[in-house]
Scaffold this motif. Structure first.
Motif, PDB file in Angstrom:
ATOM      1  N   GLN A  18       0.821  -1.104   0.025  1.00  0.00           N
ATOM      2  CA  GLN A  18      -0.122   0.090   0.132  1.00  0.00           C
ATOM      3  C   GLN A  18       0.922   1.161  -0.070  1.00  0.00           C
ATOM      4  OE1 GLN A  18      -3.347   0.258  -0.186  1.00  0.00           O
ATOM      5  NE2 GLN A  18      -3.343  -1.993  -0.697  1.00  0.00           N
ATOM      6  N   SER A  19       2.116   1.209   0.708  1.00  0.00           N
ATOM      7  CA  SER A  19       2.654   2.354   0.720  1.00  0.00           C
ATOM      8  C   SER A  19       3.447   2.633  -0.755  1.00  0.00           C
ATOM      9  CB  SER A  19       3.956   2.155   1.684  1.00  0.00           C
ATOM     10  OG  SER A  19       4.536   1.178   1.286  1.00  0.00           O
ATOM     11  N   LYS A  20       3.729   1.526  -1.447  1.00  0.00           N
ATOM     12  CA  LYS A  20       4.313   1.769  -2.923  1.00  0.00           C
ATOM     13  C   LYS A  20       3.500   2.326  -3.545  1.00  0.00           C
ATOM     14  CE  LYS A  20       7.632  -2.014  -2.528  1.00  0.00           C
ATOM     15  NZ  LYS A  20       8.083  -3.297  -3.192  1.00  0.00           N
ATOM     16  N   GLU A  21       2.052   1.984  -3.592  1.00  0.00           N
ATOM     17  CA  GLU A  21       1.144   2.624  -4.422  1.00  0.00           C
ATOM     18  C   GLU A  21       0.707   4.094  -3.881  1.00  0.00           C
ATOM     19  OE1 GLU A  21      -2.364   0.050  -3.916  1.00  0.00           O
ATOM     20  OE2 GLU A  21      -1.645  -1.732  -4.888  1.00  0.00           O
ATOM     21  N   ALA A  22       0.871   4.441  -2.643  1.00  0.00           N
ATOM     22  CA  ALA A  22       0.505   5.766  -2.116  1.00  0.00           C
ATOM     23  C   ALA A  22       1.490   6.415  -2.528  1.00  0.00           C
ATOM     24  CB  ALA A  22       0.591   5.664  -0.722  1.00  0.00           C
ATOM     25  N   ARG A  23       2.800   6.151  -2.751  1.00  0.00           N
ATOM     26  CA  ARG A  23       4.051   6.853  -3.085  1.00  0.00           C
ATOM     27  C   ARG A  23       3.985   7.150  -4.346  1.00  0.00           C
ATOM     28  NH1 ARG A  23      10.677   5.643  -2.317  1.00  0.00           N
ATOM     29  NH2 ARG A  23      11.093   7.445  -3.444  1.00  0.00           N
ATOM     30  N   GLU A  24       3.130   6.399  -5.558  1.00  0.00           N
ATOM     31  CA  GLU A  24       3.288   6.428  -6.674  1.00  0.00           C
ATOM     32  C   GLU A  24       2.080   7.461  -7.030  1.00  0.00           C
ATOM     33  OE1 GLU A  24       2.407   2.804  -8.507  1.00  0.00           O
ATOM     34  OE2 GLU A  24       4.575   2.056  -8.418  1.00  0.00           O
ATOM     35  N   ALA A  25       1.207   7.430  -6.145  1.00  0.00           N
ATOM     36  CA  ALA A  25      -0.152   8.380  -6.511  1.00  0.00           C
ATOM     37  C   ALA A  25       0.404   9.680  -6.022  1.00  0.00           C
ATOM     38  CB  ALA A  25      -1.197   7.953  -5.474  1.00  0.00           C
ATOM     39  N   LEU A  26       1.150   9.775  -5.039  1.00  0.00           N
ATOM     40  CA  LEU A  26       1.836  10.986  -4.595  1.00  0.00           C
ATOM     41  C   LEU A  26       2.823  11.774  -5.508  1.00  0.00           C
ATOM     42  CD1 LEU A  26       2.531  13.304  -2.543  1.00  0.00           C
ATOM     43  CD2 LEU A  26       4.458  11.655  -1.287  1.00  0.00           C
ATOM     44  N   GLU A  27       3.554  10.727  -6.322  1.00  0.00           N
ATOM     45  CA  GLU A  27       4.426  11.483  -7.219  1.00  0.00           C
ATOM     46  C   GLU A  27       3.510  11.712  -8.692  1.00  0.00           C
ATOM     47  OE1 GLU A  27       7.116   8.068  -7.969  1.00  0.00           O
ATOM     48  OE2 GLU A  27       8.436   8.448  -6.344  1.00  0.00           O
ATOM     49  N   LYS A  28       2.633  11.118  -8.679  1.00  0.00           N
ATOM     50  CA  LYS A  28       1.684  11.563  -9.949  1.00  0.00           C
ATOM     51  C   LYS A  28       1.194  12.951  -9.574  1.00  0.00           C
ATOM     52  CE  LYS A  28       0.651   6.877 -11.761  1.00  0.00           C
ATOM     53  NZ  LYS A  28      -0.179   6.068 -12.017  1.00  0.00           N
ATOM     54  N   ALA A  29       0.709  13.100  -8.275  1.00  0.00           N
ATOM     55  CA  ALA A  29      -0.198  14.356  -7.940  1.00  0.00           C
ATOM     56  C   ALA A  29       0.900  15.443  -8.092  1.00  0.00           C
ATOM     57  CB  ALA A  29      -0.767  14.039  -6.537  1.00  0.00           C
ATOM     58  N   GLN A  30       2.119  15.113  -7.501  1.00  0.00           N
ATOM     59  CA  GLN A  30       3.002  16.224  -7.487  1.00  0.00           C
ATOM     60  C   GLN A  30       3.432  16.509  -8.869  1.00  0.00           C
ATOM     61  OE1 GLN A  30       4.232  17.735  -4.617  1.00  0.00           O
ATOM     62  NE2 GLN A  30       4.922  19.206  -6.043  1.00  0.00           N
ATOM     63  N   ALA A  31       3.434  15.771  -9.751  1.00  0.00           N
ATOM     64  CA  ALA A  31       3.988  15.848 -11.101  1.00  0.00           C
ATOM     65  C   ALA A  31       2.649  16.787 -11.983  1.00  0.00           C
ATOM     66  CB  ALA A  31       4.196  14.669 -12.070  1.00  0.00           C
ATOM     67  N   ARG A  32       1.621  16.536 -11.622  1.00  0.00           N
ATOM     68  CA  ARG A  32       0.471  17.075 -12.238  1.00  0.00           C
ATOM     69  C   ARG A  32       0.479  18.656 -11.694  1.00  0.00           C
ATOM     70  NH1 ARG A  32      -2.449  12.247 -11.004  1.00  0.00           N
ATOM     71  NH2 ARG A  32      -3.347  13.234  -9.389  1.00  0.00           N
ATOM     72  N   LEU A  33       0.835  18.840 -10.571  1.00  0.00           N
ATOM     73  CA  LEU A  33       0.858  20.215  -9.916  1.00  0.00           C
ATOM     74  C   LEU A  33       2.086  20.934 -10.386  1.00  0.00           C
ATOM     75  CD1 LEU A  33       0.044  22.385  -7.908  1.00  0.00           C
ATOM     76  CD2 LEU A  33       1.374  21.253  -6.159  1.00  0.00           C
ATOM     77  N   SER A  34       3.166  20.197 -10.476  1.00  0.00           N
ATOM     78  CA  SER A  34       4.395  20.904 -11.209  1.00  0.00           C
ATOM     79  C   SER A  34       4.154  21.406 -12.622  1.00  0.00           C
ATOM     80  CB  SER A  34       5.700  20.155 -11.072  1.00  0.00           C
ATOM     81  OG  SER A  34       5.955  19.901  -9.776  1.00  0.00           O
ATOM     82  N   SER A  35       3.416  20.359 -13.681  1.00  0.00           N
ATOM     83  CA  SER A  35       3.367  20.730 -14.726  1.00  0.00           C
ATOM     84  C   SER A  35       2.336  21.827 -14.807  1.00  0.00           C
ATOM     85  CB  SER A  35       2.562  19.250 -15.280  1.00  0.00           C
ATOM     86  OG  SER A  35       2.536  19.850 -16.616  1.00  0.00           O
ATOM     87  N   PHE A  36       1.377  21.746 -14.030  1.00  0.00           N
ATOM     88  CA  PHE A  36       0.354  22.972 -13.998  1.00  0.00           C
ATOM     89  C   PHE A  36       0.837  24.328 -13.889  1.00  0.00           C
ATOM     90  CE2 PHE A  36      -2.859  25.521 -11.721  1.00  0.00           C
ATOM     91  CZ  PHE A  36      -3.740  25.826 -12.685  1.00  0.00           C
ATOM     92  N   GLN A  37       1.608  24.338 -12.712  1.00  0.00           N
ATOM     93  CA  GLN A  37       2.475  25.282 -12.373  1.00  0.00           C
ATOM     94  C   GLN A  37       3.350  25.963 -13.503  1.00  0.00           C
ATOM     95  OE1 GLN A  37       4.145  24.398  -8.586  1.00  0.00           O
ATOM     96  NE2 GLN A  37       2.457  25.023  -7.477  1.00  0.00           N
ATOM     97  N   ARG A  38       4.275  24.989 -14.027  1.00  0.00           N
ATOM     98  CA  ARG A  38       4.898  25.401 -15.136  1.00  0.00           C
ATOM     99  C   ARG A  38       4.077  25.765 -16.393  1.00  0.00           C
ATOM    100  NH1 ARG A  38       7.347  21.240 -14.985  1.00  0.00           N
ATOM    101  NH2 ARG A  38       6.257  19.966 -16.555  1.00  0.00           N
ATOM    102  N   GLU A  39       3.128  25.301 -16.877  1.00  0.00           N
ATOM    103  CA  GLU A  39       2.417  25.745 -17.880  1.00  0.00           C
ATOM    104  C   GLU A  39       1.858  27.212 -17.778  1.00  0.00           C
ATOM    105  OE1 GLU A  39      -0.631  22.747 -18.629  1.00  0.00           O
ATOM    106  OE2 GLU A  39       0.883  21.472 -19.243  1.00  0.00           O
ATOM    107  N   ASN A  40       1.319  27.568 -16.356  1.00  0.00           N
ATOM    108  CA  ASN A  40       0.801  28.774 -16.284  1.00  0.00           C
ATOM    109  C   ASN A  40       1.829  29.799 -15.468  1.00  0.00           C
ATOM    110  OD1 ASN A  40      -2.235  28.265 -16.519  1.00  0.00           O
ATOM    111  ND2 ASN A  40      -1.660  26.483 -15.712  1.00  0.00           N
ATOM    112  N   GLY A  41       3.044  29.462 -15.676  1.00  0.00           N
ATOM    113  CA  GLY A  41       4.032  30.284 -15.071  1.00  0.00           C
ATOM    114  C   GLY A  41       3.556  30.895 -13.669  1.00  0.00           C
ATOM    115  N   ILE A  42       3.108  30.063 -12.878  1.00  0.00           N
ATOM    116  CA  ILE A  42       2.989  30.157 -11.196  1.00  0.00           C
ATOM    117  C   ILE A  42       4.290  29.723 -10.729  1.00  0.00           C
ATOM    118  CG2 ILE A  42       1.342  29.586  -9.361  1.00  0.00           C
ATOM    119  CD1 ILE A  42      -0.739  28.972 -11.494  1.00  0.00           C
TER     120      ILE A  42
END
Length: 473
Positions: free
Chosen positions: A176-200
């Motif tokens: 479960q911790s491995k799955e939670a870590r993958e979910a955290l990395e995906k969520a962080q990647a989505r946030l970073s991509s969104f900030q980069r695309e919007n210049g935030i």
């Protein structure tokens, strides 16, 4: 049945009662002497109720808890561990005994489990945290070995019962911790991509800056609107008939000078007109000069009022520019708010994924520590030693019990024999059986004569009739 009747029956059937009593006691003594001697070894286990330093769980000593420990001690799992620890499956004599006893049916493990559990006894203390393990066997050393083996097997089994679930939970939380870590990395990647695309870089800080600019533009628009409104009214005044009364015209020095020249020329024209008439060249010249001054004044007034129109036009353009900038800023603020809202959703997803991952890692760490535990709540208090005296059969106890049971059985058999062949033993039996009064009684032929003043025993008399219920000789 009265007590006298009971005594008379016992005296009459005393040989039957004595035979039954002797048979019971003799049988008990013989059996106690012939039975093989059994030795009981005792080992004790302490149930420590202190909280677990890893799981912070306390084991409370309750009746249910102690009963559960007794069931674990007598379980098949503990017995199988004893068999494995003592390597009883490698004993050829036990294998031969199993073949003789079961003919090869079933498994030797099942046969050994039942054989070992026959001699096992569990005695939990009533007011303490100690459990006594008793094992009974014809061999005192074997009894001691089995008692200690059951104690050690029980301690090892309780540790397994605690560690095995922890290992299973560790595997579960690891996945479960491995799955939670993958979910955290995906969520962080989505946030970073969104900030980069919007210049935030800092959403809230940028939103504050843009909001301050929006407020500033709103203030500028209000001010420019006031100025534009004033300049518009001045332009309307300038374009109307009251342009000469405008403050700019009144305060214009050139216009004031030219108006003074007009006044002087008009005064001179009146003088010349009064002297020379309308057709005099000087009069004509003076009229022309006055007309020229008026045209110049009108041109200057038009120039001054035209400046007001230009100022109004400039103010209108500034108002339109500020309004456009304000509209753009509002649209930009709306976009920023939408971006911020979307970004906050992504941020919350990252935070939730982080919390889930942290919780799983905490549980994983705890279960990993529990799976590595080497201590349990049970520990050996005393080990069993080979007993020097046998515990059974107990000759004195069995004899005392045989005396008591033999007496009861002798009385019962005596009463039963008497009921099957009822005899008259005393005057009460005559009255109970025949329903006629007793007139008197005579001594038995074998009874000894009695001297004067002494009566013969009632059992040494023959009943011949006497008024009931009197019993005189």
């Amino acid at each position: 049945m009265t007590f006298a009747q009971f005594l008379s029956i016992l005296q009459a059937r005393k040989w039957v009662a004595l035979a039954v009593f002797s048979l019971v006691v003799a049988t008990a003594v013989a059996v106690s002497l012939l039975l093989p001697k059994q030795y009981t070894a005792v080992a004790s286990i302490l149930m420590d109720a202190k909280p677990d330093p890893v799981s912070a769980m306390a084991y409370s000593r309750t009746a249910g808890f102690m009963a559960t420990q007794g069931d674990i001690l007598t379980s098949k799992r503990v017995a199988l561990r004893v068999i494995r620890d003592l390597k009883l499956l490698d004993n050829s004599q036990l294998r031969e005994q199993w073949l003789q006893a079961s003919g090869g049916a079933g498994t030797i493990e099942q046969w050994l489990v039942k054989l070992l559990q026959k001699g096992l006894g569990i005695t939990p203390s009533r007011d303490s945290q100690i459990i006594q393990i008793e094992y009974e066997s014809p061999d005192p050393r074997f009894a001691a070995v089995l008692a200690n083996a059951f104690a050690q097997a029980y301690i090892a089994t309780t540790l397994e019962l605690r560690v095995d679930p922890a290992k299973q939970f560790k595997s579960f939380f690891d996945a479960q911790s491995k799955e939670a870590r993958e979910a955290l990395e995906k969520a962080q990647a989505r946030l970073s991509s969104f900030q980069r695309e919007n210049g935030i870089i800092a959403t809230d800080e940028r939103l504050d800056i843009e909001n301050a600019r929006l407020n500033q533009l709103s203030s500028q628009l209000v001010q420019i609107q006031a100025i534009s409104s004033e300049s518009g009214s001045r332009q309307a005044q300038a374009e109307g008939t009251s342009g000469e009364r405008m403050q700019e015209v009144i305060n214009n020095s050139l216009i004031v000078g030219m108006k003074a020249d007009v006044n002087r020329q008009e005064a001179r024209l009146q003088e010349l007109n009064s002297k020379f008439g309308d057709r005099h060249p000087q009069v004509i010249e003076a009229n022309a000069s006055i007309a020229e001054l008026h045209s110049r004044i009108d041109a200057e007034i038009r120039r001054v009022t035209g400046g007001v129109a230009v100022t109004n036009t400039i103010n209108k353009e500034r108002e339109a520019t500020v309004r456009r900038e304000l509209d753009l800023q509002r649209a930009k603020m709306l976009r920023l708010k939408a971006v911020r809202d979307e970004g906050q959703v992504l941020v919350r997803e990252v935070e939730n994924a982080q919390r889930a991952y942290d919780a799983l890692m905490a549980r994983l760490t705890q279960t990993a520590l529990e799976s590595l535990a080497t201590q349990t709540y049970a520990s050996t208090l005393t080990s069993a030693d080979a007993p020097t005296a046998h515990s059974s059969p107990k000759l004195v106890t069995n004899t005392a019990l045989a005396v008591f049971l033999g007496a009861l059985l002798a009385v019962g058999v005596t009463i039963l024999v008497e009921l099957t062949n009822r005899r008259v033993r005393c005057p009460e039996d005559v009255l109970a059986s025949l329903g006629i009064p007793v007139l008197g009684s005579l001594p038995k032929p074998s009874a000894k004569r009695f001297s004067s003043g002494k009566r013969i025993s009632l059992t040494q008399q023959r009943v011949i009739g006497l008024p009931a219920p009197s019993r005189s000789a």
